[in-house]
Design an enzyme around this catalytic site. Structure first.
Site, mmCIF file in Angstrom:
data_model
loop_
_atom_site.group_PDB
_atom_site.id
_atom_site.type_symbol
_atom_site.label_atom_id
_atom_site.label_comp_id
_atom_site.label_asym_id
_atom_site.label_seq_id
_atom_site.Cartn_x
_atom_site.Cartn_y
_atom_site.Cartn_z
ATOM 1 N N ARG A 59 0.836 -1.207 0.000
ATOM 2 C CA ARG A 59 0.000 0.000 0.000
ATOM 3 C C ARG A 59 0.872 1.259 0.000
ATOM 4 N NH1 ARG A 59 -2.151 1.888 4.399
ATOM 5 N NH2 ARG A 59 -2.511 -0.163 5.309
ATOM 6 N N TYR A 116 -17.449 15.238 -14.582
ATOM 7 C CA TYR A 116 -17.721 13.805 -14.446
ATOM 8 C C TYR A 116 -18.699 13.595 -13.282
ATOM 9 C CZ TYR A 116 -16.947 8.836 -13.960
ATOM 10 O OH TYR A 116 -17.142 7.493 -13.882
ATOM 11 N N ASP A 129 -8.418 17.392 -14.668
ATOM 12 C CA ASP A 129 -8.752 16.017 -15.028
ATOM 13 C C ASP A 129 -8.471 15.873 -16.525
ATOM 14 O OD1 ASP A 129 -10.029 13.677 -15.897
ATOM 15 O OD2 ASP A 129 -11.571 13.813 -14.355
ATOM 16 N N LYS A 155 -9.660 4.683 -18.904
ATOM 17 C CA LYS A 155 -10.102 5.078 -20.233
ATOM 18 C C LYS A 155 -8.963 4.887 -21.249
ATOM 19 C CE LYS A 155 -13.589 6.014 -17.661
ATOM 20 N NZ LYS A 155 -13.887 7.310 -17.091
#
Ligand code: PLP
Length: 394
Positions: free
Chosen positions: A59, A112, A184, A209
């Site tokens: 992590r 978004y 973004d 994407k």
């Protein structure tokens, strides 16, 4: 600071990885491990104290993930990159790192859907208010800024209306007030647009994407100054825990290799489809920044290489007609997401942007007749013939 090696097309393949360090393995190994062993207790102490480089726990860092982070940093021309388990994990980690209760955010209008959801939640829980503005002029942006404004958040092209925001203009105003600009960059990728080079501070991606590009992974990325990315790594990423898996990082490294090749084809196909759509009698409006007649075409030329692979358009008719269009398609897939090899079509008002109240949606230009098309890599002639036969039936 990272330095670009060769051209972009070379960097997507080579940056951040040297096979010499990995037994000659041409492709990066997948370090599928949760934790790392220390040779001695003292070594463990030094690693935790930050006195010795090395891995502790996945992590906090993983070698496969690190290659991806180094590569995206170079591609965006930023100091440091960080990978996340989803685009929203990246958005939330960056926004929480930059803000505190009662702060204010200025945001581009049209966003978004889940980012809008996150900002609404932050308002409810932390009284953090967001103003959504067109961001067309310096005066408009200056007027929206308050003493407690902590972030300017921009999507460009704006999903799903494909309007553009002039990033250089935003960065100039932000500098006057010393406010970080977060962009973004999902729709463009660094191949088409590099916000950090235009003076913005942090770039975020839904790597799900175009960067992944094959519809098989959910992931996110962020790039910015080393000091800020380090802060996110040791606070909101580490403690909220939205990490990426080593295998998903590997899939993104694979996807990145073909990013320029794929995007060129996405753009070629989109340009062809726009020309065809323009001549169809059931089309009311087309939103594509790469179109010469688009009101934002000048901004496109200034800050993007090309218009990208997403087209939105309004049909003549109502919501029923829009749904009928989707239902009549033969091979084209009805799905949210974008940037895949497959052409994907969706209805923003009832799908990706359904969480936004109808009135706000209207202000954002998301009508019931609006359709979003992520143009895939198939032959454009096949994409058009499917779309045309469905359009003829509405
Ligand atoms: C998909 C998307 C996101 C969210 O990314 P996930 O990977 O689905 O979490 C954020 N911003 C934009 C513009 C997107 O298209």
């Amino acid at each position: 600071m990272s330095k670009k090696r060769g051209h972009f097309e070379t960097a997507v393949i080579h940056e951040g990885y040297d096979s010499k360090n990995m037994l000659g393995s041409l492709t990066p190994p997948i370090f599928q491990t949760s934790t790392y062993t220390f040779e001695t207790a003292e070594q463990g102490e030094r690693r935790f104290a930050g006195e010795e480089d090395g891995y502790i726990y996945s992590r906090l860092g993983n070698p496969t993930v690190r290659i991806l982070e180094d590569r995206i940093a170079v591609l965006e021309n930023g100091e440091k990159g960080l990978a996340f388990g989803s685009g929203m994990a990246a958005v939330s980690a960056v926004l929480v790192a930059l803000t505190k209760a009662n702060d204010h955010i200025v945001c581009s209008s049209g966003l978004y859907g889940c980012t809008f959801g996150l900002l609404s939640m932050m308002k409810e829980k932390y009284n953090m208010k967001t103003d959504y503005i067109d961001m067309k002029t310096k005066a408009e942006l200056r007027a929206a800024i308050r003493p407690e404004t902590a972030v300017i958040y921009v999507e460009t092209p704006i999903n799903p209306t494909m309007r553009l925001v002039d990033l250089e203009m935003v960065a100039e105003v932000a500098k006057e007030h010393d406010i970080p600009v977060v962009v973004d960059n999902t729709f463009s990728t660094p191949y088409l647009q590099r916000p950090l080079e235009l003076g913005c501070d942090v770039v975020i991606h839904s790597a799900t994407k175009y960067i992944g590009g094959h519809g098989d992974v959910i992931a996110g990325l962020a790039v910015g100054k080393q000091s800020f990315i380090d802060l996110v790594a040791r606070t909101t990423l580490k403690d909220m825990g939205g990490v990426i898996s080593p295998f998903d990082a590997w899939l993104l490294l694979r996807g990145l290799k073909t990013l320029p090749v794929r995007l060129d084809r996405h753009c070629d196909n989109a340009e062809k489809i726009v020309e065809k759509l323009k001549k169809h009698h059931n089309i009311a409006h087309i939103y594509y920044p790469g179109d010469k007649h688009n009101p934002d075409f000048a901004i496109m030329e200034k800050q993007m290489k090309r218009g990208g692979g997403v087209i939105s358009f309004e049909i003549k008719g109502d919501k029923k007609c829009a749904q009928k269009l989707l239902n009549r398609l033969a091979f084209m897939k009805i799905a949210v997401s974008l940037g895949d090899a497959e052409t994907l079509i969706e209805h923003p008002a009832t799908m990706t942007h359904a969480v936004i109240p109808a009135e706000t949606r209207g202000e954002m230009g998301i009508s019931d007749q609006l359709i979003r098309l992520s143009v895939g890599l198939e032959a454009w002639q096949d994409i058009w013939s499917d779309l045309e036969q469905a359009l003829n039936q509405i």
